[in-house]
Design a protein around this motif. Structure first.
Motif, PDB file in Angstrom:
ATOM      1  N   ALA A 138      27.986  21.414  91.364  1.00 57.48           N
ATOM      2  CA  ALA A 138      28.192  20.719  90.087  1.00 57.48           C
ATOM      3  C   ALA A 138      29.135  21.519  89.190  1.00 57.48           C
ATOM      4  O   ALA A 138      29.956  20.952  88.476  1.00 57.48           O
ATOM      5  CB  ALA A 138      26.847  20.489  89.391  1.00 57.48           C
ATOM      6  N   LEU A 139      28.993  22.846  89.233  1.00 62.92           N
ATOM      7  CA  LEU A 139      29.856  23.712  88.415  1.00 62.92           C
ATOM      8  C   LEU A 139      31.186  23.987  89.106  1.00 62.92           C
ATOM      9  O   LEU A 139      32.036  24.697  88.585  1.00 62.92           O
ATOM     10  CB  LEU A 139      29.133  25.031  88.123  1.00 62.92           C
ATOM     11  CG  LEU A 139      27.848  24.916  87.293  1.00 62.92           C
ATOM     12  CD1 LEU A 139      27.000  26.183  87.403  1.00 62.92           C
ATOM     13  CD2 LEU A 139      28.165  24.634  85.830  1.00 62.92           C
ATOM     14  N   MET A 163      23.332  23.033  94.892  1.00 64.74           N
ATOM     15  CA  MET A 163      23.718  21.859  94.098  1.00 64.74           C
ATOM     16  C   MET A 163      24.282  22.255  92.728  1.00 64.74           C
ATOM     17  O   MET A 163      25.302  21.698  92.303  1.00 64.74           O
ATOM     18  CB  MET A 163      22.550  20.883  93.974  1.00 64.74           C
ATOM     19  CG  MET A 163      22.215  20.148  95.273  1.00 64.74           C
ATOM     20  SD  MET A 163      23.502  18.994  95.787  1.00 64.74           S
ATOM     21  CE  MET A 163      23.389  17.827  94.443  1.00 64.74           C
ATOM     22  N   PRO A 164      23.640  23.193  91.995  1.00 63.86           N
ATOM     23  CA  PRO A 164      24.282  23.640  90.750  1.00 63.86           C
ATOM     24  C   PRO A 164      25.668  24.245  90.985  1.00 63.86           C
ATOM     25  O   PRO A 164      26.598  24.017  90.201  1.00 63.86           O
ATOM     26  CB  PRO A 164      23.316  24.704  90.214  1.00 63.86           C
ATOM     27  CG  PRO A 164      21.991  24.347  90.791  1.00 63.86           C
ATOM     28  CD  PRO A 164      22.292  23.752  92.139  1.00 63.86           C
TER      29      PRO A 164
END
Lengths: 289, 169
Positions: A42-43, A38-39
């Motif tokens: 997001a990035l 997920m990070p």
């Protein structure tokens, strides 16, 4: 900090999940606990067109003992594994390491298999799984294959799992031995600057009959210290033997450096941490102090 | 744009959301349901400001997709706050100056709420572990620790009272 658009599927069975991953190839990513993927979404470091959510595939979760192996489903949550009496009793090294993996909210979602498949060089579980001599079961459209942990990791964030395949189970041999997991991190729960997984088994004469030593956080993949292990076997794990083992770690394989912890710093602290871990493992194995 | 329909229970009330796959739970709570007590800090799992309870367990609201929460129970800071005033833990935060800018506070309170629900007399080590994933840039953490310790201590006293009443009866 929002992910690019993607489609989403939440299959209920492993066959459906593998079918979806096989049909979409490199465009699909399996979603386990999401604490790393997920990070990355997001990035926008990762931009899959389809997420195949494994959280509804019940057969991928669970901890059981089969003969002399502890088998952990890839989707087993880190929190569940940390609380498992079976893991604590039969594979204490894994329980010791899990206490250092993230924080309660990340362990509530994060999975054992997800962390291994992500293969972050600073993560705790890859080093531990190599130290435990685990086997990893990978399933694809054409069937299953089983890899030794050392064959599983291929590089930084890279494993032998191909597009369309899934890590489905971790099989850990149950052995009577003392173990210790130590790490240096900026804060509790952060990724390791250096981590050490050590285990020692003693014979009736207090000499080492087996020893395992693996470094994490120092190179692209876990670093097995075979020379150190050899130096311990046949010896009483006293301070002299432990020092000799610590001197034999492959220091040139301590390659990584970062702004907060240079390579030189890691090369200095690795042998210190190794000595502490081996002494703790020897103590846990029942060595006379 | 493909929308997914998700039915879940938020703060005790069944709701159905229409969301894009990429929408995080935290964004859906704020944007679709107006529950702006859930704060978003880093949006990639580092700061813990967006902590909510998923089936009673603290999780990062930014690392969970709304579409994944079908059939779950989600509790936000609004869900544990009384209609007026503050609950015991929140009041203890106020009394111990356990917040300044307040950005991390909902996440801190929910992490500690979950701990104290499971372990009402939690010790300092357990409290430190429970908030280890929540960053605060104002307080230096000690007032937060004291606020939680105060509630744990008061629970301990209540428990002692109950047991002494029982033994004298």
């Amino acid at each position: 900090m929002k992910p690019a658009p993607f489609d989403y599927a939440a299959p209920r069975t492993l066959d459906e999940a593998i079918d979806l991953l096989g049909r979409h190839g490199e465009d699909a990513r399996p979603l386990a606990g999401g604490q790393s993927l997920m990070p990355m979404l997001a990035l926008r470091l990762s931009r899959p067109s389809l997420l195949v959510d494994l959280n509804r595939v019940e057969s991928l979760s669970g901890i059981r003992i089969d003969d002399d192996e502890l088998r952990i489903g890839a989707m087993t949550r880190q929190a569940e594994a940390l609380e498992s009496a079976e893991i604590r009793r039969h594979v204490p090294l894994l329980a010791q390491a899990l206490a250092e993996v993230g924080h309660p909210p990340t362990r509530a979602r994060g999975t054992i298999g997800g962390s291994l498949a992500h293969a972050d060089p600073a993560a705790e579980l890859p080093a531990v799984i190599v130290a435990l001599g685990a086997k990893l079961v990978i399933r694809g459209a054409t069937g299953e294959r089983v890899l030794r942990a050392e064959e599983f990791f291929r590089g930084m964030f890279e494993t032998d799992v191909k597009a369309g395949e899934l890590l489905v189970e971790i099989r850990i041999p149950i052995q009577a031995q003392g173990s210790a997991f130590l790490e240096i991190a900026l804060r509790k729960g952060d990724f390791a600057i250096v981590s050490v997984a050590a285990s020692i088994a003693l014979g009736p004469d207090q000499r080492c009959v087996a020893a395992t030593l693996v470094l994490g956080g120092v190179g692209p993949m876990p670093v097995r210290c075979a020379d150190s292990e050899r130096r311990l076997i046949g010896h009483t794990p006293d301070a002299a033997a432990i020092s000799a083992a610590a001197e034999a770690i492959p220091i040139d394989r301590v390659e990584l450096g970062s702004r907060s912890a240079s390579r030189g710093y890691r090369r200095r602290v690795a042998p210190v941490l190794v000595k502490r871990a081996l002494a703790a493992a020897a103590g846990a194995a029942g060595a006379a102090p | 744009m493909k929308l997914f329909s998700v039915t879940l229970v938020v703060n005790g009330r069944a709701v159905t959301l229409r969301v894009e796959a990429r929408q995080s739970l935290a964004d859906a709570l704020r944007g679709e349901l107006g529950l702006t007590g859930t704060h978003l800090g880093c949006e990639h799992g580092v700061c813990g400001a967006c902590t909510v309870l998923l089936d009673g367990e603290p999780v990062r609201g930014c690392l969970l997709l709304a579409v994944q929460t079908e059939g779950t129970e989600v509790t936000t800071i609004e869900g544990i706050s009384p209609p007026a005033g503050l609950n015991e833990l929140q009041e203890s935060f106020r009394r111990h100056h356990a917040l300044q800018c307040g950005y991390c506070t909902p996440g801190m309170v929910l992490s500690l709420h979950a701990l104290l629900a499971r372990d009402p007399t939690a010790d300092e080590e357990a409290i430190r572990e429970a908030i280890s994933g929540n960053l605060c840039r104002c307080t230096g953490y000690l007032p937060i620790l004291q606020a939680a310790l105060h509630v744990a201590q008061s629970n301990r006293l209540k428990r002692a009272d109950t047991s002494s009443t029982q033994s004298s009866a």
